[in-house]
Motif scaffolding. Structure first.
Motif, PDB file in Angstrom:
ATOM      1  N   SER A 286       0.832  -1.205   0.000  1.00  0.00           N
ATOM      2  CA  SER A 286       0.000   0.000   0.000  1.00  0.00           C
ATOM      3  C   SER A 286       0.865   1.253   0.000  1.00  0.00           C
ATOM      4  O   SER A 286       0.529   2.258  -0.620  1.00  0.00           O
ATOM      5  CB  SER A 286      -0.915  -0.002   1.234  1.00  0.00           C
ATOM      6  OG  SER A 286      -1.805  -1.096   1.203  1.00  0.00           O
ATOM      7  N   LYS A 287       2.005   1.165   0.683  1.00  0.00           N
ATOM      8  CA  LYS A 287       2.901   2.317   0.776  1.00  0.00           C
ATOM      9  C   LYS A 287       3.417   2.718  -0.603  1.00  0.00           C
ATOM     10  O   LYS A 287       3.435   3.904  -0.957  1.00  0.00           O
ATOM     11  CB  LYS A 287       4.068   1.971   1.705  1.00  0.00           C
ATOM     12  CG  LYS A 287       5.029   3.111   1.973  1.00  0.00           C
ATOM     13  CD  LYS A 287       6.094   2.675   2.980  1.00  0.00           C
ATOM     14  CE  LYS A 287       7.076   3.796   3.280  1.00  0.00           C
ATOM     15  NZ  LYS A 287       8.105   3.374   4.282  1.00  0.00           N
ATOM     16  N   LEU A 288       3.828   1.738  -1.403  1.00  0.00           N
ATOM     17  CA  LEU A 288       4.328   2.044  -2.750  1.00  0.00           C
ATOM     18  C   LEU A 288       3.205   2.546  -3.649  1.00  0.00           C
ATOM     19  O   LEU A 288       3.418   3.432  -4.481  1.00  0.00           O
ATOM     20  CB  LEU A 288       4.976   0.799  -3.355  1.00  0.00           C
ATOM     21  CG  LEU A 288       6.289   0.333  -2.721  1.00  0.00           C
ATOM     22  CD1 LEU A 288       6.790  -0.933  -3.399  1.00  0.00           C
ATOM     23  CD2 LEU A 288       7.353   1.430  -2.791  1.00  0.00           C
ATOM     24  N   ALA A 289       2.000   1.993  -3.481  1.00  0.00           N
ATOM     25  CA  ALA A 289       0.872   2.437  -4.294  1.00  0.00           C
ATOM     26  C   ALA A 289       0.517   3.888  -3.972  1.00  0.00           C
ATOM     27  O   ALA A 289       0.206   4.683  -4.874  1.00  0.00           O
ATOM     28  CB  ALA A 289      -0.329   1.528  -4.064  1.00  0.00           C
ATOM     29  N   GLU A 290       0.572   4.247  -2.682  1.00  0.00           N
ATOM     30  CA  GLU A 290       0.298   5.625  -2.295  1.00  0.00           C
ATOM     31  C   GLU A 290       1.382   6.558  -2.833  1.00  0.00           C
ATOM     32  O   GLU A 290       1.094   7.681  -3.262  1.00  0.00           O
ATOM     33  CB  GLU A 290       0.203   5.727  -0.778  1.00  0.00           C
ATOM     34  CG  GLU A 290      -1.022   5.032  -0.197  1.00  0.00           C
ATOM     35  CD  GLU A 290      -0.947   4.856   1.313  1.00  0.00           C
ATOM     36  OE1 GLU A 290       0.033   5.363   1.905  1.00  0.00           O
ATOM     37  OE2 GLU A 290      -1.838   4.219   1.903  1.00  0.00           O
ATOM     38  N   ALA A 291       2.628   6.097  -2.803  1.00  0.00           N
ATOM     39  CA  ALA A 291       3.730   6.905  -3.352  1.00  0.00           C
ATOM     40  C   ALA A 291       3.544   7.095  -4.857  1.00  0.00           C
ATOM     41  O   ALA A 291       3.815   8.180  -5.397  1.00  0.00           O
ATOM     42  CB  ALA A 291       5.064   6.236  -3.052  1.00  0.00           C
ATOM     43  N   ALA A 292       3.073   6.059  -5.535  1.00  0.00           N
ATOM     44  CA  ALA A 292       2.828   6.155  -6.979  1.00  0.00           C
ATOM     45  C   ALA A 292       1.759   7.201  -7.271  1.00  0.00           C
ATOM     46  O   ALA A 292       1.887   8.005  -8.208  1.00  0.00           O
ATOM     47  CB  ALA A 292       2.407   4.793  -7.525  1.00  0.00           C
ATOM     48  N   ALA A 293       0.699   7.225  -6.464  1.00  0.00           N
ATOM     49  CA  ALA A 293      -0.362   8.213  -6.661  1.00  0.00           C
ATOM     50  C   ALA A 293       0.165   9.624  -6.456  1.00  0.00           C
ATOM     51  O   ALA A 293      -0.196  10.554  -7.186  1.00  0.00           O
ATOM     52  CB  ALA A 293      -1.516   7.919  -5.704  1.00  0.00           C
ATOM     53  N   ALA A 294       1.044   9.782  -5.456  1.00  0.00           N
ATOM     54  CA  ALA A 294       1.620  11.099  -5.197  1.00  0.00           C
ATOM     55  C   ALA A 294       2.489  11.562  -6.372  1.00  0.00           C
ATOM     56  O   ALA A 294       2.428  12.723  -6.790  1.00  0.00           O
ATOM     57  CB  ALA A 294       2.440  11.058  -3.913  1.00  0.00           C
TER      58      ALA A 294
ATOM     59  N   GLU B 162       2.142  14.784  -9.113  1.00  0.00           N
ATOM     60  CA  GLU B 162       3.237  15.722  -9.393  1.00  0.00           C
ATOM     61  C   GLU B 162       3.581  15.759 -10.879  1.00  0.00           C
ATOM     62  O   GLU B 162       4.443  16.531 -11.301  1.00  0.00           O
ATOM     63  CB  GLU B 162       4.482  15.311  -8.603  1.00  0.00           C
ATOM     64  CG  GLU B 162       4.306  15.417  -7.087  1.00  0.00           C
ATOM     65  CD  GLU B 162       5.479  14.792  -6.341  1.00  0.00           C
ATOM     66  OE1 GLU B 162       6.429  14.320  -7.025  1.00  0.00           O
ATOM     67  OE2 GLU B 162       5.446  14.748  -5.106  1.00  0.00           O
ATOM     68  N   GLY B 163       2.934  14.916 -11.670  1.00  0.00           N
ATOM     69  CA  GLY B 163       3.206  14.874 -13.097  1.00  0.00           C
ATOM     70  C   GLY B 163       4.360  13.973 -13.487  1.00  0.00           C
ATOM     71  O   GLY B 163       4.796  13.988 -14.641  1.00  0.00           O
ATOM     72  N   ARG B 164       4.850  13.157 -12.563  1.00  0.00           N
ATOM     73  CA  ARG B 164       5.976  12.259 -12.842  1.00  0.00           C
ATOM     74  C   ARG B 164       5.424  10.872 -13.172  1.00  0.00           C
ATOM     75  O   ARG B 164       5.503   9.924 -12.401  1.00  0.00           O
ATOM     76  CB  ARG B 164       6.910  12.220 -11.646  1.00  0.00           C
ATOM     77  CG  ARG B 164       7.469  13.598 -11.283  1.00  0.00           C
ATOM     78  CD  ARG B 164       8.292  13.557 -10.023  1.00  0.00           C
ATOM     79  NE  ARG B 164       9.445  12.675 -10.141  1.00  0.00           N
ATOM     80  CZ  ARG B 164      10.304  12.438  -9.145  1.00  0.00           C
ATOM     81  NH1 ARG B 164      10.123  13.025  -7.966  1.00  0.00           N
ATOM     82  NH2 ARG B 164      11.317  11.621  -9.321  1.00  0.00           N
ATOM     83  N   ALA B 165       4.845  10.761 -14.363  1.00  0.00           N
ATOM     84  CA  ALA B 165       4.118   9.553 -14.772  1.00  0.00           C
ATOM     85  C   ALA B 165       5.019   8.325 -14.841  1.00  0.00           C
ATOM     86  O   ALA B 165       4.617   7.222 -14.435  1.00  0.00           O
ATOM     87  CB  ALA B 165       3.449   9.784 -16.120  1.00  0.00           C
ATOM     88  N   GLU B 166       6.227   8.486 -15.352  1.00  0.00           N
ATOM     89  CA  GLU B 166       7.119   7.327 -15.499  1.00  0.00           C
ATOM     90  C   GLU B 166       7.483   6.734 -14.137  1.00  0.00           C
ATOM     91  O   GLU B 166       7.435   5.512 -13.940  1.00  0.00           O
ATOM     92  CB  GLU B 166       8.386   7.748 -16.247  1.00  0.00           C
ATOM     93  CG  GLU B 166       9.314   6.572 -16.546  1.00  0.00           C
ATOM     94  CD  GLU B 166      10.507   6.994 -17.396  1.00  0.00           C
ATOM     95  OE1 GLU B 166      11.456   6.188 -17.510  1.00  0.00           O
ATOM     96  OE2 GLU B 166      10.498   8.119 -17.933  1.00  0.00           O
ATOM     97  N   ARG B 167       7.830   7.611 -13.197  1.00  0.00           N
ATOM     98  CA  ARG B 167       8.152   7.137 -11.847  1.00  0.00           C
ATOM     99  C   ARG B 167       6.922   6.530 -11.180  1.00  0.00           C
ATOM    100  O   ARG B 167       7.009   5.514 -10.484  1.00  0.00           O
ATOM    101  CB  ARG B 167       8.676   8.310 -11.016  1.00  0.00           C
ATOM    102  CG  ARG B 167       9.036   7.954  -9.581  1.00  0.00           C
ATOM    103  CD  ARG B 167      10.115   6.905  -9.507  1.00  0.00           C
ATOM    104  NE  ARG B 167      10.501   6.617  -8.142  1.00  0.00           N
ATOM    105  CZ  ARG B 167      11.113   5.510  -7.745  1.00  0.00           C
ATOM    106  NH1 ARG B 167      11.398   4.561  -8.643  1.00  0.00           N
ATOM    107  NH2 ARG B 167      11.457   5.345  -6.489  1.00  0.00           N
TER     108      ARG B 167
END
Length: 635
Positions: free
Chosen positions: A260-268, A272-277
């Motif tokens: 869940s932590k990585l998924a939340e980081a992905a949403a953040a 921010e507009g950093r789609a690749e990351r």
């Protein structure tokens, strides 16, 4: 709902259920027909129910929050409240509704989303969560299209009621997500036992390994979990081969590691507009794989739901077989067949008599449960009292005592609330273990203890006062206080005279004497206050222990009576059934040869039909299991 393929397993399952339902009706067993009808009635429900279960701190609530895109929606630091579950389904906007049992029936009350923890978690207000059955949350998320996610109490929670609510929810579940943590201990025995119960009710089970983001050894932990599950299933099947059909699918269930932590980081990162990351973090989180399974369950709900219908049908067929075998024996031309069948029934009746005697002996043993409660309470209360005893010994000044006394009542209250939960857990474990053994000895299912432990008894706060206030005049004892002080002052005065001369003696000796006198009085006062606090604490904790013991003894007595009454009802029902079958068998054997012939033929025809339907039921269950396994596996 789409029309199922007439040649597929779902369409064949519906035809199969209708055949078993018809057979039950023809055999004069409308009770069995009703069970089947109720099981098949859910077929019209176009919303797939997915229960999310697991022990506390295994990450299930945070997992749900992440799936629906609301990190703070459900409380993640407290378990779901007793007798309550949380439902997440799709709706036009974010809303929350509390469903509460009242004397006039179920009442719905809209609440704010922010107040959900007050009504649905163990950290909430006891008054607000009283009688709450569920909290229904709606939100507009495409994942929930045709899905309803159900967050349940932890299967290892502080009350037996928690676990039983979760088990009860499985009756309406189309699939189960069972959570384990990559940062916690491997799967435990009580979790495996819950899974065995779940497998009896649910065909589609997925293991979700949470919190893999910070774990370097989650692969090895997952393999250990699988090994423990394999050992448990193997031993359970060896003890009862009849459980092979239901337990074996657990070994084929998929395991999905998620974060869940990585998924939340992905949403953040996406915000921010950093789609690749964001894409990279999302892929590592495993959430896409899990969502694929969820959508697979929604699209293939009939396959997942079919296991419940098959299980109900097989149970009904087993009950119908006994009556058919009686008819065959009664219609036999060989009197020995009737005699043999009667002997079997007599043996069952005799065994039932032994169970009745065992029930009486077990009831006597159960009476000692109340006595053991007192020991549990005393031990736990002694544990929390000891730190207070240690702290009191460190108080050397009156101001320390005054400050400590100001904080003491609230501190003790918090300690009592904390230990109350542990005491309830200990007592319920004891009661469940004892009463489960009692039920098992009688051939009954495990007991269901309905716990209503919402708050500890109304206990008075600790009120302790020192034996003398700081401004109270102090009486002086010349022998005890003054003379020793003069003597000690003279000694110190002599030393001062040697160093400072006669003036030193005149100035220093009285001051030293006064200091020693008041120091002794202050020290004794502190000691007497310490003794007073200790005595008051012992008295108060004694009262607390007594009140807790009485409250829990009443609770255990209620459980004991309930379980013993259920045992009596079961034994009486079994006796009536056996005696009825015995009477019918003897009556049928006295009929004319033609009537016996018809009875025998009818029984043989029913046995043949039952055997054929039983084989088809097991085959259908295997097909459905394969279909369920494929639901979320397609790329």
């Amino acid at each position: 709902m789409t029309t199922p393929d007439q040649a597929g397993p779902v369409a064949r399952l519906l035809r199969y259920a209708n055949e078993v339902h018809g057979l039950a009706g023809r055999c004069g067993r409308p009770d069995l027909a009703e069970v089947l009808a109720a099981s098949a009635a859910r077929w019209k429900d176009e919303c797939t129910d997915i229960v999310v279960a697991g022990a506390q701190k295994r990450g299930k609530s945070r997992l749900l929050n992440t799936l629906v895109g609301h990190p703070d929606l459900l409380p993640v630091d407290a378990d779901v409240a007793t007798n309550c579950f949380l439902s997440l389904r799709r709706g036009p906007r974010l809303t929350a509704v509390v469903h509460r049992n009242t004397d006039t029936g179920l009442v719905e009350t809209p609440i704010t989303v922010e107040s959900i923890p007050d009504y649905a978690s163990m950290r909430g207000d006891a008054g607000k969560r009283r009688d709450v059955v569920s909290v229904d949350v709606t939100l507009d998320n495409p994942l929930l299209d045709g899905l309803r996610l159900l967050d349940t109490p932890g299967v290892d929670s502080l009350t037996v009621g928690h676990r039983q609510v979760t088990v009860a929810m499985l009756q309406r579940a189309d699939a189960l997500l069972f959570t384990l943590s990559a940062q916690d201990q491997p799967v435990l025995r009580h979790e495996l036992e819950f899974l065995a119960e779940a497998a009896e009710r649910v065909q589609a089970i997925v293991f979700v390994l949470t919190k893999v983001e910070d774990s370097t050894n989650w692969h090895s932990l997952q393999e250990e979990n699988k090994a423990r599950l394999r050992t448990f299933v193997t031993e359970a099947i060896a003890a009862d081969p009849g459980r092979t059909t239901t337990l074996s699918p657990l070994l084929r269930a998929p395991w999905i590691p998620v974060s869940s932590k990585l998924a939340e980081a992905a949403a953040a990162k996406r915000r921010e507009g950093r789609a690749e990351r964001a894409d990279a973090l999302r892929a590592r989180s495993g959430m896409d794989v899990l969502e694929r399974y969820l959508r697979g369950f929604a699209d293939g709900r009939e396959s997942a739901r079919g296991a419940t219908v098959v299980a109900a049908a097989l149970s009904a067929l087993n009950s119908l077989a006994a009556g058919a075998q009686d008819d065959v024996a009664a219609g036999s031309d060989d009197a020995g067949d009737v005699t043999a069948r009667l002997a079997e029934l007599d043996a069952e009746l005799a065994a039932l008599g032994e169970l009745t005697a065992k029930r009486r002996a077990g009831a006597v043993a159960n009476t000692f449960l109340g006595r053991e409660v007192g020991g549990i309470v005393a031990a736990r209360v002694a544990e929390i009292r000891q730190p207070y005893e240690n702290a009191i010994a460190t108080l050397k000044k009156q101001e320390q005592i005054d400050r400590y006394m100001a904080e003491l009542p609230e501190s003790v209250q918090r300690s009592l609330e904390a230990v109350w939960s542990q005491i309830v857990y200990d007592v319920e474990n004891l009661a469940r273990t004892t009463l489960d053994a009692f039920a098992r000895d009688l051939g009954l299912d495990p007991v269901e203890l309905t716990s209503d432990r919402r708050a500890m008894p109304n206990l008075s706060q600790v009120q302790v006062k020192g034996d003398q206030a700081a401004d109270t005049p102090v009486d002086v004892d010349m022998v005890r206080d003054v003379l020793p002080s003069i003597s000690m002052a003279a000694s110190f005065g002599g030393l001062a005279a040697a160093m400072l001369g006669p003036v030193g003696f005149l100035l220093v000796a009285p001051a030293i004497g006064a200091s020693i006198f008041f120091g002794r009085r202050s020290l004794e006062k502190v000691q007497r206050n310490q003794a007073a606090i200790r005595g008051a604490l012992r008295d108060q904790f004694s009262v607390v222990a007594r009140e807790m013991t009485l409250d829990l003894e009443r609770m255990v007595a209620t459980w004991r009576v309930s379980v013993e009454q259920a045992a009596d009802d079961n034994l009486m029902r079994r006796r009536k059934d056996l005696e009825s079958r015995r009477a019918e068998l003897k009556s049928a054997s006295a009929r004319s040869a033609a009537d016996r012939q018809r009875s025998r033929q009818s029984g043989q025809d029913r046995i043949a039909a039952i055997n054929a339907l039983t084989r088809r039921g097991h085959e259908l269950r295997e097909e459905l299991a394969a279909a369920v396994a494929a639901l979320g596996s397609a790329p």
